[in-house]
Write a protein that holds these residues in place. Structure first.
Motif, PDB file in Angstrom:
ATOM      1  N   ASN A  44       0.810  -1.221   0.000  1.00 45.96           N
ATOM      2  CA  ASN A  44       0.000   0.000   0.000  1.00 45.96           C
ATOM      3  C   ASN A  44       0.840   1.267   0.000  1.00 45.96           C
ATOM      4  OD1 ASN A  44       0.753  -0.446   2.846  1.00 45.96           O
ATOM      5  ND2 ASN A  44      -0.494   1.381   3.192  1.00 45.96           N
ATOM      6  N   ASN A  45       2.158   1.136   0.167  1.00 43.08           N
ATOM      7  CA  ASN A  45       2.999   2.322   0.357  1.00 43.08           C
ATOM      8  C   ASN A  45       3.893   2.625  -0.841  1.00 43.08           C
ATOM      9  OD1 ASN A  45       4.708  -0.007   0.923  1.00 43.08           O
ATOM     10  ND2 ASN A  45       6.227   1.459   1.655  1.00 43.08           N
ATOM     11  N   ILE A  46       3.661   1.947  -1.965  1.00 41.10           N
ATOM     12  CA  ILE A  46       4.549   2.134  -3.112  1.00 41.10           C
ATOM     13  C   ILE A  46       3.728   2.439  -4.366  1.00 41.10           C
ATOM     14  CG2 ILE A  46       4.658  -0.374  -3.567  1.00 41.10           C
ATOM     15  CD1 ILE A  46       7.603   0.091  -4.485  1.00 41.10           C
ATOM     16  N   PHE A  47       4.195   3.377  -5.160  1.00 43.26           N
ATOM     17  CA  PHE A  47       3.587   3.770  -6.433  1.00 43.26           C
ATOM     18  C   PHE A  47       3.650   2.582  -7.393  1.00 43.26           C
ATOM     19  CE2 PHE A  47       4.392   6.595 -10.393  1.00 43.26           C
ATOM     20  CZ  PHE A  47       3.037   6.739 -10.644  1.00 43.26           C
ATOM     21  N   TYR A  48       2.584   2.350  -8.120  1.00 47.67           N
ATOM     22  CA  TYR A  48       2.525   1.136  -8.945  1.00 47.67           C
ATOM     23  C   TYR A  48       3.635   1.084  -9.995  1.00 47.67           C
ATOM     24  CZ  TYR A  48       0.347   3.464 -13.004  1.00 47.67           C
ATOM     25  OH  TYR A  48       0.111   4.247 -14.097  1.00 47.67           O
ATOM     26  N   LYS A  49       4.022   2.232 -10.530  1.00 49.48           N
ATOM     27  CA  LYS A  49       5.107   2.232 -11.517  1.00 49.48           C
ATOM     28  C   LYS A  49       6.442   1.885 -10.864  1.00 49.48           C
ATOM     29  CE  LYS A  49       2.967   5.343 -14.876  1.00 49.48           C
ATOM     30  NZ  LYS A  49       3.065   6.622 -15.613  1.00 49.48           N
ATOM     31  N   HIS A  50       6.641   2.362  -9.640  1.00 55.68           N
ATOM     32  CA  HIS A  50       7.858   1.993  -8.907  1.00 55.68           C
ATOM     33  C   HIS A  50       7.845   0.509  -8.556  1.00 55.68           C
ATOM     34  CE1 HIS A  50       8.417   6.439  -7.450  1.00 55.68           C
ATOM     35  NE2 HIS A  50       8.713   6.269  -8.719  1.00 55.68           N
ATOM     36  N   LEU A  51       6.679  -0.016  -8.210  1.00 63.43           N
ATOM     37  CA  LEU A  51       6.570  -1.442  -7.886  1.00 63.43           C
ATOM     38  C   LEU A  51       7.047  -2.297  -9.055  1.00 63.43           C
ATOM     39  CD1 LEU A  51       5.615  -3.616  -5.884  1.00 63.43           C
ATOM     40  CD2 LEU A  51       3.356  -3.440  -6.927  1.00 63.43           C
ATOM     41  N   LEU A  52       6.673  -1.911 -10.254  1.00 61.19           N
ATOM     42  CA  LEU A  52       7.092  -2.665 -11.438  1.00 61.19           C
ATOM     43  C   LEU A  52       8.561  -2.472 -11.753  1.00 61.19           C
ATOM     44  CD1 LEU A  52       3.989  -2.011 -13.716  1.00 61.19           C
ATOM     45  CD2 LEU A  52       4.646  -4.196 -12.706  1.00 61.19           C
ATOM     46  N   VAL A  92       7.044   6.422   5.273  1.00 53.83           N
ATOM     47  CA  VAL A  92       7.361   5.259   4.443  1.00 53.83           C
ATOM     48  C   VAL A  92       6.465   5.173   3.211  1.00 53.83           C
ATOM     49  CG1 VAL A  92       5.820   3.436   5.359  1.00 53.83           C
ATOM     50  CG2 VAL A  92       8.190   2.879   4.727  1.00 53.83           C
ATOM     51  N   TRP A  93       5.468   6.036   3.136  1.00 52.89           N
ATOM     52  CA  TRP A  93       4.503   6.005   2.038  1.00 52.89           C
ATOM     53  C   TRP A  93       5.058   6.753   0.839  1.00 52.89           C
ATOM     54  CZ3 TRP A  93       1.102   9.619  -0.423  1.00 52.89           C
ATOM     55  CH2 TRP A  93       0.064   9.033  -1.162  1.00 52.89           C
ATOM     56  N   GLY A  94       5.514   6.005  -0.150  1.00 51.78           N
ATOM     57  CA  GLY A  94       5.987   6.598  -1.398  1.00 51.78           C
ATOM     58  C   GLY A  94       7.387   7.164  -1.358  1.00 51.78           C
ATOM     59  N   SER A 124       7.372  11.584 -10.294  1.00 51.21           N
ATOM     60  CA  SER A 124       7.871  12.096 -11.573  1.00 51.21           C
ATOM     61  C   SER A 124       9.014  11.253 -12.126  1.00 51.21           C
ATOM     62  CB  SER A 124       8.336  13.541 -11.409  1.00 51.21           C
ATOM     63  OG  SER A 124       9.332  13.628 -10.393  1.00 51.21           O
ATOM     64  N   ASN A 125       9.689  10.498 -11.247  1.00 54.36           N
ATOM     65  CA  ASN A 125      10.734   9.569 -11.672  1.00 54.36           C
ATOM     66  C   ASN A 125      10.119   8.176 -11.704  1.00 54.36           C
ATOM     67  OD1 ASN A 125      12.912   7.892 -12.056  1.00 54.36           O
ATOM     68  ND2 ASN A 125      13.904   8.368 -10.111  1.00 54.36           N
ATOM     69  N   GLU A 126       9.652   7.773 -12.889  1.00 53.98           N
ATOM     70  CA  GLU A 126       8.900   6.523 -12.982  1.00 53.98           C
ATOM     71  C   GLU A 126       9.742   5.287 -12.678  1.00 53.98           C
ATOM     72  OE1 GLU A 126       6.726   6.265 -16.607  1.00 53.98           O
ATOM     73  OE2 GLU A 126       5.528   8.061 -16.198  1.00 53.98           O
ATOM     74  N   LYS A 127      11.062   5.390 -12.815  1.00 53.24           N
ATOM     75  CA  LYS A 127      11.926   4.244 -12.498  1.00 53.24           C
ATOM     76  C   LYS A 127      12.113   4.077 -11.003  1.00 53.24           C
ATOM     77  CE  LYS A 127      14.515   4.039 -16.834  1.00 53.24           C
ATOM     78  NZ  LYS A 127      15.867   4.034 -17.459  1.00 53.24           N
ATOM     79  N   GLY A 128      11.963   5.173 -10.249  1.00 53.88           N
ATOM     80  CA  GLY A 128      12.109   5.096  -8.806  1.00 53.88           C
ATOM     81  C   GLY A 128      13.543   4.923  -8.361  1.00 53.88           C
ATOM     82  N   GLN A 129      13.701   4.770  -7.056  1.00 55.74           N
ATOM     83  CA  GLN A 129      15.023   4.530  -6.472  1.00 55.74           C
ATOM     84  C   GLN A 129      14.890   3.428  -5.434  1.00 55.74           C
ATOM     85  OE1 GLN A 129      15.650   8.502  -4.939  1.00 55.74           O
ATOM     86  NE2 GLN A 129      14.836   7.979  -2.909  1.00 55.74           N
ATOM     87  N   SER A 130      15.931   2.625  -5.303  1.00 61.19           N
ATOM     88  CA  SER A 130      15.854   1.511  -4.370  1.00 61.19           C
ATOM     89  C   SER A 130      15.813   2.026  -2.933  1.00 61.19           C
ATOM     90  CB  SER A 130      17.052   0.570  -4.558  1.00 61.19           C
ATOM     91  OG  SER A 130      18.269   1.236  -4.279  1.00 61.19           O
ATOM     92  N   ALA A 131      15.110   1.298  -2.095  1.00 61.57           N
ATOM     93  CA  ALA A 131      14.985   1.642  -0.676  1.00 61.57           C
ATOM     94  C   ALA A 131      15.331   0.406   0.142  1.00 61.57           C
ATOM     95  CB  ALA A 131      13.573   2.115  -0.360  1.00 61.57           C
ATOM     96  N   GLY A 132      16.453   0.461   0.836  1.00 56.40           N
ATOM     97  CA  GLY A 132      16.932  -0.683   1.594  1.00 56.40           C
ATOM     98  C   GLY A 132      16.258  -0.840   2.945  1.00 56.40           C
ATOM     99  N   GLU A 133      16.646  -1.878   3.647  1.00 59.02           N
ATOM    100  CA  GLU A 133      16.019  -2.200   4.932  1.00 59.02           C
ATOM    101  C   GLU A 133      16.138  -1.052   5.929  1.00 59.02           C
ATOM    102  OE1 GLU A 133      16.165  -5.683   8.375  1.00 59.02           O
ATOM    103  OE2 GLU A 133      17.657  -5.665   6.772  1.00 59.02           O
ATOM    104  N   ASP A 134      17.321  -0.450   6.039  1.00 61.43           N
ATOM    105  CA  ASP A 134      17.518   0.613   7.025  1.00 61.43           C
ATOM    106  C   ASP A 134      16.607   1.802   6.737  1.00 61.43           C
ATOM    107  OD1 ASP A 134      19.417  -0.964   8.215  1.00 61.43           O
ATOM    108  OD2 ASP A 134      21.147   0.145   7.431  1.00 61.43           O
TER     109      ASP A 134
END
Length: 219
Positions: free
Chosen positions: A125-133, A189-191, A198-208
């Motif tokens: 529920n906390n991630i943009f669908y384009k980032h999820l893909l 943590v939401w988004g 605006s950045n459809e590729k997103g950026q990785s988000a690690g455990e920390d």
């Protein structure tokens, strides 16, 4: 995998599930015939059905509907199922729900009132669908992202964790359903950890990063 709701996030999860080798059964509020194009695009591992049929078909069922639609869910078909709850409360769409406007209840706890015999796990529920893909990565990848989950059933959490890991993500356990507000709309943590829309590729988000965002949430 059964899907009740086949909007942007539901279809994105279905696509990742198919890539991981799952069969998916999609449903929506308008009838299976309205999903013909989506099923054709997703390919032979996808089919469409009624919400009750999709619930019955899934070992895990994804519920991805407006909160105002909770009363319409097929509760009997969801009994004893692990249910992934991707839903976010939005008063402008759902109308005002006093328990959710206050702090007495989370939307996942409200969902459980309507499907009391299911095992609900809050996730996706906390991630943009384009980032999820775009951010899915194989196990062991240094830039693999994490998603928070919350739930009261240890077996359901384990099943959902296994599913999420198969789709290209690792998991942070964010506690029971009562704590799922920490990943609700507008929290740190939401988004945000995955980059701007605006950045459809997103950026990785690690455990920390995910743990820190959950820890700084306020209600």
């Amino acid at each position: 995998m059964g899907f009740i709701g086949s909007g942007q996030i539901g279809t994105a999860i279905a696509r990742l599930a198919i890539e991981a080798g799952y069969q998916v059964v999609l449903s929506n509020s308008r009838g299976p015939e309205t999903l013909a194009d989506t099923v054709a695009e997703l390919g032979p591992r996808a089919s469409a059905a009624t919400s009750g049929e999709a619930a019955a078909a899934g070992d895990i069922v994804v519920v991805t509907v407006p909160v105002k639609a909770f009363p319409d869910l097929p509760a009997a078909a969801l009994a004893q199922k692990a249910v992934i709850d991707t839903c976010n409360y939005g008063p402008e769409r759902d109308g005002h729900i006093p328990e959710l406007d206050g702090t007495s209840l989370t939307s996942s706890e409200l969902l459980l009132r309507y499907i009391p015999d299911a095992m609900v796990v809050k996730a996706f529920n906390n991630i943009f669908y384009k980032h999820l893909l775009s951010l899915a990565r194989p196990a062991g990848a240094t830039d693999r992202s994490y998603l928070p989950i919350a739930g009261d059933s240890a077996p359901a959490k384990a099943a959902v964790t296994e599913f999420i890991e198969s789709t290209g993500y690792s998991v942070v356990d964010a506690g029971p359903l009562a704590d799922s507000w920490r990943q609700a709309t507008g929290t740190p943590v939401w988004g945000t950890p995955y980059g701007p829309y605006s950045n459809e590729k997103g950026q990785s988000a690690g455990e920390d990063a995910i743990r820190a965002a959950l820890a700084t949430a306020t209600r």
